[in-house]
Design a protein around this motif. Structure first.
Motif, PDB file in Angstrom:
ATOM      1  N   LYS A   1      60.309  40.169 156.701  1.00 44.89           N
ATOM      2  CA  LYS A   1      59.548  39.802 157.898  1.00 44.89           C
ATOM      3  C   LYS A   1      58.252  39.076 157.521  1.00 44.89           C
ATOM      4  N   SER A   2      57.704  39.413 156.398  1.00 45.19           N
ATOM      5  CA  SER A   2      56.494  38.764 155.917  1.00 45.19           C
ATOM      6  C   SER A   2      56.455  38.938 154.408  1.00 45.19           C
ATOM      7  N   ASP A   3      55.528  38.275 153.763  1.00 44.78           N
ATOM      8  CA  ASP A   3      55.441  38.356 152.301  1.00 44.78           C
ATOM      9  C   ASP A   3      54.739  39.650 151.906  1.00 44.78           C
ATOM     10  N   ARG A   4      55.513  40.713 151.829  1.00 49.14           N
ATOM     11  CA  ARG A   4      54.964  42.017 151.461  1.00 49.14           C
ATOM     12  C   ARG A   4      55.809  42.644 150.355  1.00 49.14           C
ATOM     13  N   ALA A   5      55.140  43.394 149.506  1.00 45.78           N
ATOM     14  CA  ALA A   5      55.826  44.136 148.449  1.00 45.78           C
ATOM     15  C   ALA A   5      55.185  45.503 148.337  1.00 45.78           C
ATOM     16  N   ILE A   6      55.927  46.433 147.765  1.00 46.16           N
ATOM     17  CA  ILE A   6      55.404  47.791 147.615  1.00 46.16           C
ATOM     18  C   ILE A   6      55.776  48.321 146.240  1.00 46.16           C
ATOM     19  N   ILE A   7      54.827  48.990 145.617  1.00 39.42           N
ATOM     20  CA  ILE A   7      55.055  49.655 144.333  1.00 39.42           C
ATOM     21  C   ILE A   7      55.025  51.151 144.609  1.00 39.42           C
ATOM     22  N   TYR A   8      56.164  51.828 144.352  1.00 35.46           N
ATOM     23  CA  TYR A   8      56.264  53.259 144.633  1.00 35.46           C
ATOM     24  C   TYR A   8      56.094  54.040 143.329  1.00 35.46           C
ATOM     25  N   LEU A   9      55.185  55.006 143.355  1.00 34.59           N
ATOM     26  CA  LEU A   9      54.873  55.826 142.180  1.00 34.59           C
ATOM     27  C   LEU A   9      55.333  57.261 142.420  1.00 34.59           C
ATOM     28  N   HIS A  10      56.301  57.683 141.626  1.00 33.94           N
ATOM     29  CA  HIS A  10      56.926  58.999 141.811  1.00 33.94           C
ATOM     30  C   HIS A  10      56.003  60.135 141.380  1.00 33.94           C
ATOM     31  N   ASP A  11      56.408  61.357 141.734  1.00 35.75           N
ATOM     32  CA  ASP A  11      55.639  62.525 141.304  1.00 35.75           C
ATOM     33  C   ASP A  11      56.146  63.027 139.955  1.00 35.75           C
ATOM     34  N   ALA A  12      55.670  64.189 139.522  1.00 33.06           N
ATOM     35  CA  ALA A  12      55.906  64.643 138.149  1.00 33.06           C
ATOM     36  C   ALA A  12      57.353  65.025 137.869  1.00 33.06           C
ATOM     37  N   MET A  13      58.150  65.318 138.892  1.00 32.38           N
ATOM     38  CA  MET A  13      59.516  65.780 138.641  1.00 32.38           C
ATOM     39  C   MET A  13      60.310  64.791 137.799  1.00 32.38           C
ATOM     40  N   ILE A  14      60.148  63.509 138.069  1.00 32.14           N
ATOM     41  CA  ILE A  14      60.947  62.514 137.353  1.00 32.14           C
ATOM     42  C   ILE A  14      60.504  62.411 135.898  1.00 32.14           C
ATOM     43  N   ARG A  15      59.216  62.564 135.636  1.00 33.02           N
ATOM     44  CA  ARG A  15      58.788  62.622 134.231  1.00 33.02           C
ATOM     45  C   ARG A  15      59.361  63.851 133.535  1.00 33.02           C
ATOM     46  N   GLU A  16      59.499  64.922 134.278  1.00 36.96           N
ATOM     47  CA  GLU A  16      59.938  66.186 133.687  1.00 36.96           C
ATOM     48  C   GLU A  16      61.433  66.214 133.403  1.00 36.96           C
ATOM     49  N   VAL A  17      62.258  65.735 134.347  1.00 36.65           N
ATOM     50  CA  VAL A  17      63.708  65.906 134.197  1.00 36.65           C
ATOM     51  C   VAL A  17      64.477  64.585 134.166  1.00 36.65           C
ATOM     52  N   GLY A  18      63.821  63.457 134.437  1.00 37.50           N
ATOM     53  CA  GLY A  18      64.524  62.184 134.465  1.00 37.50           C
ATOM     54  C   GLY A  18      65.074  61.868 135.847  1.00 37.50           C
ATOM     55  N   THR A  19      65.472  60.606 136.032  1.00 33.12           N
ATOM     56  CA  THR A  19      65.900  60.163 137.359  1.00 33.12           C
ATOM     57  C   THR A  19      67.203  60.805 137.807  1.00 33.12           C
ATOM     58  N   GLU A  20      68.158  60.985 136.893  1.00 32.61           N
ATOM     59  CA  GLU A  20      69.460  61.512 137.295  1.00 32.61           C
ATOM     60  C   GLU A  20      69.359  62.960 137.756  1.00 32.61           C
ATOM     61  N   LYS A  21      68.695  63.792 136.967  1.00 33.21           N
ATOM     62  CA  LYS A  21      68.561  65.202 137.354  1.00 33.21           C
ATOM     63  C   LYS A  21      67.674  65.349 138.588  1.00 33.21           C
ATOM     64  N   ALA A  22      66.654  64.523 138.685  1.00 34.97           N
ATOM     65  CA  ALA A  22      65.808  64.572 139.885  1.00 34.97           C
ATOM     66  C   ALA A  22      66.634  64.227 141.118  1.00 34.97           C
ATOM     67  N   SER A  23      67.535  63.247 140.991  1.00 37.23           N
ATOM     68  CA  SER A  23      68.401  62.880 142.107  1.00 37.23           C
ATOM     69  C   SER A  23      69.308  64.037 142.496  1.00 37.23           C
ATOM     70  N   GLU A  24      69.836  64.749 141.509  1.00 35.20           N
ATOM     71  CA  GLU A  24      70.677  65.916 141.788  1.00 35.20           C
ATOM     72  C   GLU A  24      69.894  66.999 142.528  1.00 35.20           C
ATOM     73  N   ARG A  25      68.603  67.044 142.300  1.00 32.12           N
ATOM     74  CA  ARG A  25      67.742  68.036 142.962  1.00 32.12           C
ATOM     75  C   ARG A  25      67.161  67.524 144.279  1.00 32.12           C
ATOM     76  N   GLY A  26      67.578  66.336 144.693  1.00 36.82           N
ATOM     77  CA  GLY A  26      67.167  65.827 145.996  1.00 36.82           C
ATOM     78  C   GLY A  26      66.055  64.811 145.986  1.00 36.82           C
ATOM     79  N   TYR A  27      65.605  64.397 144.793  1.00 35.57           N
ATOM     80  CA  TYR A  27      64.540  63.393 144.718  1.00 35.57           C
ATOM     81  C   TYR A  27      65.124  62.153 144.053  1.00 35.57           C
ATOM     82  N   ASP A  28      65.638  61.255 144.875  1.00 31.96           N
ATOM     83  CA  ASP A  28      66.377  60.074 144.415  1.00 31.96           C
ATOM     84  C   ASP A  28      65.446  58.867 144.438  1.00 31.96           C
TER      85      ASP A  28
END
Length: 256
Positions: free
Chosen positions: A47-74
């Motif tokens: 719709k317009s020239d916009r971008a967003i940078i999303y910064l995750h919380d500590a869970m992904i640093r702790e367990v990684g993206t795959e396990k975090a996704s299994e726990r509901g944080y995708d």
């Protein structure tokens, strides 16, 4: 019957894998040296020239993206969620290990990741003028606050249940939330800010967002404080259309 159940499970797993795989994984170079992986989603219609940078919380640093996704944080689902809302979305995957006293390193890596993601956005948009937002959850929200106070090119911030980073885990000596308030860093923020917190968050978490709102108000900064979302931080680990509606309404009141 067991065969039907197994087949249904396989179908569900394949559909989930396909959904997660939609996000493109890239490597972003960090201005401080080294690199990080990141997920990128390009909106089907912008719709317009916009971008967003999303910064995750500590869970992904702790367990990684795959396990975090299994726990509901995708992380892929969040990246796609913002892209579906019309933003070029970049989600750096930070990797500083979980330790008791390396909070400064965590925040410094996050700030460097934002700069690397901004370079990706410029390249993707062919150098066109783009309003870049930062959105962060937990420690990602605290990183976003420091970025807003140091990087005037950021157009707006979405601060979701910011972490304190002053306790037993991942404590920050120089860049905790308390240090942000004590340093009056909110005075250096030039862009509008949206603060989000759940109604069932801890008193400490709600105290942080209250003090942030007071700091922004006393510095005469544009902000919106939404504190009646249901649940706690876990609620924000799932993409929430209601919150996206509030974001769009707020941004339009400032920019439209």
């Amino acid at each position: 019957m067991d065969g039907v159940v197994r087949l249904a499970g396989l179908i569900f797993a394949s559909l989930l894998a396909a959904q997660v795989a939609r996000a493109e994984e890239i490597t972003i170079d960090l201005p401080t040296g080294g690199s990080l992986k990141a997920l990128v989603e390009v909106p089907s219609s912008i719709k317009s020239d916009r971008a967003i940078i999303y910064l995750h919380d500590a869970m992904i640093r702790e367990v990684g993206t795959e396990k975090a996704s299994e726990r509901g944080y995708d992380l892929g689902a969040h990246t796609k969620f913002y892209a579906d809302s019309g933003y070029l979305a970049v989600s750096p995957i930070r990797k500083t290990p979980i330790l008791s006293d390396n909070g400064d390193e965590v925040i410094e890596e996050g700030l460097s990741a934002i700069l690397g993601a901004m370079a990706v956005i410029r390249n993707r948009n062919g150098g066109k003028s783009t309003r870049v937002l930062v959105a962060g959850l937990g420690e990602g929200a605290l990183i976003s606050l420091w970025a807003l106070s140091q990087m005037p090119d950021i157009a707006a911030g979405i601060i979701i249940s910011p972490a304190g980073m002053a306790g037993r885990w991942t404590a920050s000596k120089a860049m905790s939330f308390e240090k942000f308030i004590d340093a009056q860093a909110a005075r250096s923020i030039r862009s509008p800010v949206i603060i989000a917190i759940g109604a069932r968050e801890s008193l400490a978490a709600r105290g942080r967002t209250d003090s942030l709102a007071r700091a922004l108000m006393s510095s005469y900064r544009q902000f919106r404080y939404v504190k009646n979302y249901p649940g706690n931080r876990q609620w924000f680990r799932h993409p929430q259309p209601r919150m996206m509606g509030d974001i769009d309404t707020s941004l339009c009141s400032w920019w439209c």
